[in-house]
Design a protein around this motif. Structure first.
Motif, PDB file in Angstrom:
ATOM      1  N   GLU A 246       0.838  -1.203   0.000  1.00 42.11           N
ATOM      2  CA  GLU A 246       0.000   0.000   0.000  1.00 42.11           C
ATOM      3  C   GLU A 246       0.875   1.255   0.000  1.00 42.11           C
ATOM      4  OE1 GLU A 246      -3.066   2.069   3.123  1.00 42.11           O
ATOM      5  OE2 GLU A 246      -3.260  -0.100   2.826  1.00 42.11           O
ATOM      6  N   ASP A 247       1.928   1.254   0.818  1.00 42.02           N
ATOM      7  CA  ASP A 247       2.856   2.381   0.887  1.00 42.02           C
ATOM      8  C   ASP A 247       3.574   2.559  -0.454  1.00 42.02           C
ATOM      9  OD1 ASP A 247       4.155   4.512   2.316  1.00 42.02           O
ATOM     10  OD2 ASP A 247       5.898   3.206   2.619  1.00 42.02           O
ATOM     11  N   PHE A 248       3.965   1.442  -1.072  1.00 44.46           N
ATOM     12  CA  PHE A 248       4.631   1.487  -2.370  1.00 44.46           C
ATOM     13  C   PHE A 248       3.717   2.098  -3.429  1.00 44.46           C
ATOM     14  CE2 PHE A 248       5.710  -0.419  -6.477  1.00 44.46           C
ATOM     15  CZ  PHE A 248       7.052  -0.073  -6.575  1.00 44.46           C
ATOM     16  N   LEU A 249       2.478   1.639  -3.496  1.00 42.20           N
ATOM     17  CA  LEU A 249       1.527   2.158  -4.488  1.00 42.20           C
ATOM     18  C   LEU A 249       1.248   3.641  -4.249  1.00 42.20           C
ATOM     19  CD1 LEU A 249      -0.870  -0.924  -4.723  1.00 42.20           C
ATOM     20  CD2 LEU A 249       0.882  -0.211  -6.382  1.00 42.20           C
ATOM     21  N   ALA A 250       1.212   4.056  -2.976  1.00 41.37           N
ATOM     22  CA  ALA A 250       1.043   5.476  -2.668  1.00 41.37           C
ATOM     23  C   ALA A 250       2.244   6.275  -3.166  1.00 41.37           C
ATOM     24  CB  ALA A 250       0.859   5.674  -1.163  1.00 41.37           C
ATOM     25  N   SER A 251       3.439   5.698  -3.073  1.00 37.11           N
ATOM     26  CA  SER A 251       4.631   6.403  -3.557  1.00 37.11           C
ATOM     27  C   SER A 251       4.596   6.559  -5.076  1.00 37.11           C
ATOM     28  CB  SER A 251       5.912   5.699  -3.099  1.00 37.11           C
ATOM     29  OG  SER A 251       6.208   4.563  -3.878  1.00 37.11           O
ATOM     30  N   ILE A 252       4.008   5.586  -5.770  1.00 37.89           N
ATOM     31  CA  ILE A 252       3.849   5.722  -7.225  1.00 37.89           C
ATOM     32  C   ILE A 252       2.896   6.875  -7.535  1.00 37.89           C
ATOM     33  CG2 ILE A 252       2.936   4.644  -9.326  1.00 37.89           C
ATOM     34  CD1 ILE A 252       3.990   1.965  -8.295  1.00 37.89           C
ATOM     35  N   ASN A 253       1.792   6.954  -6.790  1.00 36.45           N
ATOM     36  CA  ASN A 253       0.835   8.047  -7.003  1.00 36.45           C
ATOM     37  C   ASN A 253       1.488   9.403  -6.752  1.00 36.45           C
ATOM     38  OD1 ASN A 253      -1.313   6.406  -7.753  1.00 36.45           O
ATOM     39  ND2 ASN A 253      -2.009   6.145  -5.649  1.00 36.45           N
ATOM     40  N   GLU A 254       2.287   9.494  -5.694  1.00 40.64           N
ATOM     41  CA  GLU A 254       3.001  10.742  -5.402  1.00 40.64           C
ATOM     42  C   GLU A 254       3.986  11.074  -6.520  1.00 40.64           C
ATOM     43  OE1 GLU A 254       4.826  10.302  -1.558  1.00 40.64           O
ATOM     44  OE2 GLU A 254       2.894   9.977  -0.583  1.00 40.64           O
ATOM     45  N   ALA A 255       4.688  10.046  -7.019  1.00 46.56           N
ATOM     46  CA  ALA A 255       5.643  10.258  -8.108  1.00 46.56           C
ATOM     47  C   ALA A 255       4.933  10.731  -9.377  1.00 46.56           C
ATOM     48  CB  ALA A 255       6.427   8.979  -8.377  1.00 46.56           C
ATOM     49  N   GLU A 256       3.748  10.190  -9.635  1.00 47.64           N
ATOM     50  CA  GLU A 256       2.962  10.638 -10.789  1.00 47.64           C
ATOM     51  C   GLU A 256       2.643  12.127 -10.668  1.00 47.64           C
ATOM     52  OE1 GLU A 256      -0.487   8.380 -12.367  1.00 47.64           O
ATOM     53  OE2 GLU A 256       0.062   6.878 -10.868  1.00 47.64           O
ATOM     54  N   GLN A 257       2.145  12.513  -9.500  1.00 46.44           N
ATOM     55  CA  GLN A 257       1.781  13.912  -9.273  1.00 46.44           C
ATOM     56  C   GLN A 257       2.997  14.822  -9.400  1.00 46.44           C
ATOM     57  OE1 GLN A 257      -0.148  13.956  -5.458  1.00 46.44           O
ATOM     58  NE2 GLN A 257      -1.862  12.698  -6.152  1.00 46.44           N
ATOM     59  N   ASP A 258       4.106  14.431  -8.785  1.00 48.45           N
ATOM     60  CA  ASP A 258       5.327  15.250  -8.842  1.00 48.45           C
ATOM     61  C   ASP A 258       5.838  15.370 -10.269  1.00 48.45           C
ATOM     62  OD1 ASP A 258       5.195  15.571  -6.106  1.00 48.45           O
ATOM     63  OD2 ASP A 258       6.802  14.129  -5.665  1.00 48.45           O
ATOM     64  N   THR A 259       5.818  14.277 -11.006  1.00 50.05           N
ATOM     65  CA  THR A 259       6.300  14.290 -12.388  1.00 50.05           C
ATOM     66  C   THR A 259       5.440  15.204 -13.245  1.00 50.05           C
ATOM     67  OG1 THR A 259       7.198  12.054 -12.157  1.00 50.05           O
ATOM     68  CG2 THR A 259       6.795  12.835 -14.400  1.00 50.05           C
ATOM     69  N   ARG A 260       4.132  15.114 -13.084  1.00 47.40           N
ATOM     70  CA  ARG A 260       3.229  15.970 -13.862  1.00 47.40           C
ATOM     71  C   ARG A 260       3.397  17.439 -13.482  1.00 47.40           C
ATOM     72  NH1 ARG A 260      -0.703  11.380 -13.439  1.00 47.40           N
ATOM     73  NH2 ARG A 260      -0.697  10.482 -15.527  1.00 47.40           N
ATOM     74  N   SER A 261       3.554  17.714 -12.180  1.00 49.40           N
ATOM     75  CA  SER A 261       3.718  19.118 -11.763  1.00 49.40           C
ATOM     76  C   SER A 261       5.062  19.680 -12.230  1.00 49.40           C
ATOM     77  CB  SER A 261       3.546  19.290 -10.250  1.00 49.40           C
ATOM     78  OG  SER A 261       4.540  18.602  -9.546  1.00 49.40           O
ATOM     79  N   ASP A 262       6.037  18.817 -12.497  1.00 52.77           N
ATOM     80  CA  ASP A 262       7.321  19.244 -13.066  1.00 52.77           C
ATOM     81  C   ASP A 262       7.243  19.362 -14.591  1.00 52.77           C
ATOM     82  OD1 ASP A 262       8.453  19.255 -10.547  1.00 52.77           O
ATOM     83  OD2 ASP A 262       9.479  17.321 -10.783  1.00 52.77           O
ATOM     84  N   GLY A 263       6.058  19.084 -15.163  1.00 50.28           N
ATOM     85  CA  GLY A 263       5.883  19.175 -16.606  1.00 50.28           C
ATOM     86  C   GLY A 263       6.230  17.896 -17.352  1.00 50.28           C
ATOM     87  N   GLY A 264       6.467  16.815 -16.629  1.00 49.67           N
ATOM     88  CA  GLY A 264       6.829  15.548 -17.254  1.00 49.67           C
ATOM     89  C   GLY A 264       5.622  14.706 -17.611  1.00 49.67           C
ATOM     90  N   GLU A 265       5.884  13.707 -18.426  1.00 52.01           N
ATOM     91  CA  GLU A 265       4.853  12.757 -18.839  1.00 52.01           C
ATOM     92  C   GLU A 265       4.960  11.495 -17.992  1.00 52.01           C
ATOM     93  OE1 GLU A 265       2.483  12.908 -21.386  1.00 52.01           O
ATOM     94  OE2 GLU A 265       2.998  15.036 -21.539  1.00 52.01           O
ATOM     95  N   VAL A 266       3.817  10.922 -17.653  1.00 58.44           N
ATOM     96  CA  VAL A 266       3.774   9.648 -16.928  1.00 58.44           C
ATOM     97  C   VAL A 266       3.249   8.600 -17.901  1.00 58.44           C
ATOM     98  CG1 VAL A 266       2.733   8.374 -15.018  1.00 58.44           C
ATOM     99  CG2 VAL A 266       3.395  10.771 -14.707  1.00 58.44           C
ATOM    100  N   PRO A 267       4.047   7.573 -18.163  1.00 54.85           N
ATOM    101  CA  PRO A 267       3.602   6.542 -19.117  1.00 54.85           C
ATOM    102  C   PRO A 267       2.511   5.662 -18.506  1.00 54.85           C
ATOM    103  CG  PRO A 267       5.649   5.872 -18.095  1.00 54.85           C
ATOM    104  CD  PRO A 267       5.363   7.266 -17.608  1.00 54.85           C
ATOM    105  N   GLU A 268       1.775   4.991 -19.371  1.00 52.97           N
ATOM    106  CA  GLU A 268       0.850   3.965 -18.891  1.00 52.97           C
ATOM    107  C   GLU A 268       1.723   2.851 -18.328  1.00 52.97           C
ATOM    108  OE1 GLU A 268      -2.562   1.025 -20.688  1.00 52.97           O
ATOM    109  OE2 GLU A 268      -2.194   2.940 -21.698  1.00 52.97           O
ATOM    110  N   TYR A 269       1.384   2.357 -17.140  1.00 50.98           N
ATOM    111  CA  TYR A 269       2.272   1.393 -16.487  1.00 50.98           C
ATOM    112  C   TYR A 269       1.500   0.251 -15.862  1.00 50.98           C
ATOM    113  CZ  TYR A 269       0.866   3.741 -12.174  1.00 50.98           C
ATOM    114  OH  TYR A 269       0.125   4.272 -11.146  1.00 50.98           O
TER     115      TYR A 269
END
Length: 132
Positions: A41-64
């Motif tokens: 659960e903690d790992f999956l939450a870290s992926i969600n946080e990474a998605e948000q951070d990547t998008r806010s930095d202007g990056g693309e998040v691939p389908e995974y």
């Protein structure tokens, strides 16, 4: 599809960790917990946080897709409905050694690991062919 390999391991302190070499941009993933379920659960939450951070930095998040890889203590903790002794018989592995693998006291050879993985896949195949 971007594959995230999540490796689940039981630490010497009895805690579980989930780690991955994959990342989104500069954002990596990880999880920890007192059980495999909490660590996942903690790992999956870290992926969600990474998605948000990547998008806010202007990056693309691939389908995974996330694929979990377990050490044996973590496997038997996450799938606690599997009786290790009965599973050892099914896999053709010494029951005493399987209990040691389950507790993390001993580690299986590559050949034994292959037997265990083959047995897990056979179970999955047999269960997927069941009709009720």
């Amino acid at each position: 599809m971007y594959k995230i390999l999540a490796i689940i391991e039981k630490g010497a302190d009895g805690m579980y960790s989930v780690r991955s070499e994959q990342h989104f941009g500069r954002n990596y993933f990880g999880g920890f917990g007192e059980s495999v379920a909490v660590a996942k659960e903690d790992f999956l939450a870290s992926i969600n946080e990474a998605e948000q951070d990547t998008r806010s930095d202007g990056g693309e998040v691939p389908e995974y897709q996330v694929e979990f890889s377990y050490d044996l203590p973590s496997f038997f903790e996450d799938f606690d409905f599997i009786n290790a002794s009965r599973f050892a018989q099914y896999a053709g592995v010494n029951e005493s050694k399987m209990r040691q693998y389950k507790s993390g006291v001993a580690f299986p050879s590559e050949k034994t690991t292959r037997k265990i993985l083959d047995a897990i896949h056979r179970i999955g195949s047999e269960l997927s062919s069941v009709s009720l």
